[in-house]
Design a protein around this motif. Structure first.
Motif, mmCIF file in Angstrom:
data_model
loop_
_atom_site.group_PDB
_atom_site.id
_atom_site.type_symbol
_atom_site.label_atom_id
_atom_site.label_comp_id
_atom_site.label_asym_id
_atom_site.label_seq_id
_atom_site.Cartn_x
_atom_site.Cartn_y
_atom_site.Cartn_z
ATOM 1 N N SER A 5 0.833 -1.210 0.000
ATOM 2 C CA SER A 5 0.000 0.000 0.000
ATOM 3 C C SER A 5 0.862 1.252 0.000
ATOM 4 C CB SER A 5 -0.930 0.017 1.217
ATOM 5 O OG SER A 5 -1.827 -1.048 1.169
ATOM 6 N N SER A 171 -1.778 1.132 -15.176
ATOM 7 C CA SER A 171 -2.322 -0.212 -15.437
ATOM 8 C C SER A 171 -1.431 -1.279 -14.809
ATOM 9 C CB SER A 171 -2.520 -0.451 -16.930
ATOM 10 O OG SER A 171 -1.297 -0.541 -17.604
ATOM 11 N N TYR A 172 -0.124 -1.067 -14.806
ATOM 12 C CA TYR A 172 0.788 -2.008 -14.158
ATOM 13 C C TYR A 172 0.616 -1.971 -12.640
ATOM 14 C CZ TYR A 172 3.132 -2.222 -18.708
ATOM 15 O OH TYR A 172 3.402 -2.390 -20.041
ATOM 16 N N VAL A 174 -2.174 -1.360 -11.054
ATOM 17 C CA VAL A 174 -3.409 -2.099 -10.780
ATOM 18 C C VAL A 174 -3.122 -3.601 -10.778
ATOM 19 C CG1 VAL A 174 -5.705 -2.673 -11.694
ATOM 20 C CG2 VAL A 174 -4.972 -0.280 -11.563
ATOM 21 N N ALA A 175 -2.340 -4.058 -11.734
ATOM 22 C CA ALA A 175 -1.969 -5.480 -11.784
ATOM 23 C C ALA A 175 -1.177 -5.860 -10.533
ATOM 24 C CB ALA A 175 -1.165 -5.776 -13.047
ATOM 25 N N GLU A 177 -1.316 -4.341 -7.625
ATOM 26 C CA GLU A 177 -2.280 -4.249 -6.532
ATOM 27 C C GLU A 177 -3.152 -5.503 -6.453
ATOM 28 O OE1 GLU A 177 -4.643 -0.344 -4.964
ATOM 29 O OE2 GLU A 177 -4.732 -0.769 -7.108
ATOM 30 N N ASN A 178 -3.468 -6.072 -7.596
ATOM 31 C CA ASN A 178 -4.311 -7.270 -7.664
ATOM 32 C C ASN A 178 -3.525 -8.566 -7.470
ATOM 33 O OD1 ASN A 178 -6.631 -5.758 -8.095
ATOM 34 N ND2 ASN A 178 -6.412 -5.827 -10.319
ATOM 35 N N GLY A 179 -2.225 -8.426 -7.231
ATOM 36 C CA GLY A 179 -1.399 -9.610 -6.972
ATOM 37 C C GLY A 179 -1.079 -10.436 -8.197
ATOM 38 N N GLU A 180 -1.231 -9.842 -9.371
ATOM 39 C CA GLU A 180 -0.936 -10.573 -10.595
ATOM 40 C C GLU A 180 0.566 -10.800 -10.729
ATOM 41 O OE1 GLU A 180 -2.743 -8.753 -14.049
ATOM 42 O OE2 GLU A 180 -4.494 -8.160 -12.841
ATOM 43 N N CYS A 182 3.115 -11.777 -13.767
ATOM 44 C CA CYS A 182 3.098 -11.850 -15.223
ATOM 45 C C CYS A 182 4.408 -12.405 -15.742
ATOM 46 C CB CYS A 182 2.878 -10.458 -15.825
ATOM 47 S SG CYS A 182 1.392 -9.639 -15.234
#
Length: 187
Positions: A5, A171-172, A174-175, A177-180, A182
């Motif tokens: 955060s 956008s990166y 957000v990814a 933050e969402n634990g993605e 890649c």
């Protein structure tokens, strides 16, 4: 508050400040500082891309180090993760990162490019680098720049370039933050 955060807040705050600074710098026609701001935003983006390609455990360690103001260390090593490594990863994904990053570095470090009011910095670049920068502006920012465009012709594109980098960065984030996680091909 979690390290993630805090990290996200820091990056987003820095990005908002870059967007505000770019407007002021464009109004004041301070082209060298505009390039420096682009380079700083790109620095955030390549770091976030690097994080996205790490497993969650490794990512957490790197984010915590960042929040604590510590250097990012290579896994199982005392060697630091280098800007070169992150830029190379981003370059392999984006195809344009390296030329913008390198051009921006020349404005962060004192160089011959700072003489841009009297000598065109684009002319001072190797032909391929110059071509890459101009081609990028034409392709991604709707520029009608010719291969013989000058630095002065390029300056009006800087706010658009920053906006594009900032949008990609968000956008990166957000990814992140969402634990993605890649693969390099997915970023």
């Amino acid at each position: 508050m979690s390290s993630l955060s805090i990290f996200l807040r820091q990056v987003r705050s820095r990005s908002r400040e870059h967007l505000q600074a770019m407007q002021l710098l464009a109004q004041a026609r301070l082209a060298g500082q505009m390039v420096s701001v682009l380079r700083q935003e790109l620095d955030s983006m390549v770091r976030v891309i690097y994080l996205l390609t790490r497993n969650l455990e490794r990512r957490e360690l790197l984010i915590e180090a960042s929040v604590k103001g510590e250097k990012w260390l290579q896994e199982n090593s005392r060697a630091t993760v280098t800007d070169r490594e992150m830029v190379d990863l981003s370059q392999s994904l984006q195809g344009w990162t390296q030329s913008v990053y390198k051009f921006g570095c020349a404005f962060i470090h004192l160089s011959g490019l700072h003489d841009y009011n009297d000598r065109d910095p684009l002319v001072q670049l190797p032909r391929q680098e110059r071509h890459d920068i101009l081609a990028h502006c034409r392709h991604y920012h709707g520029g009608s720049l010719t291969d013989d465009a000058s630095f002065e012709d390029l300056v009006p594109f800087f706010p658009r370039v920053l906006e594009k980098i900032a949008n990609n960065l968000e956008s990166y984030l957000v990814a992140l933050e969402n634990g993605e996680v890649c693969s390099a091909a997915e970023v």
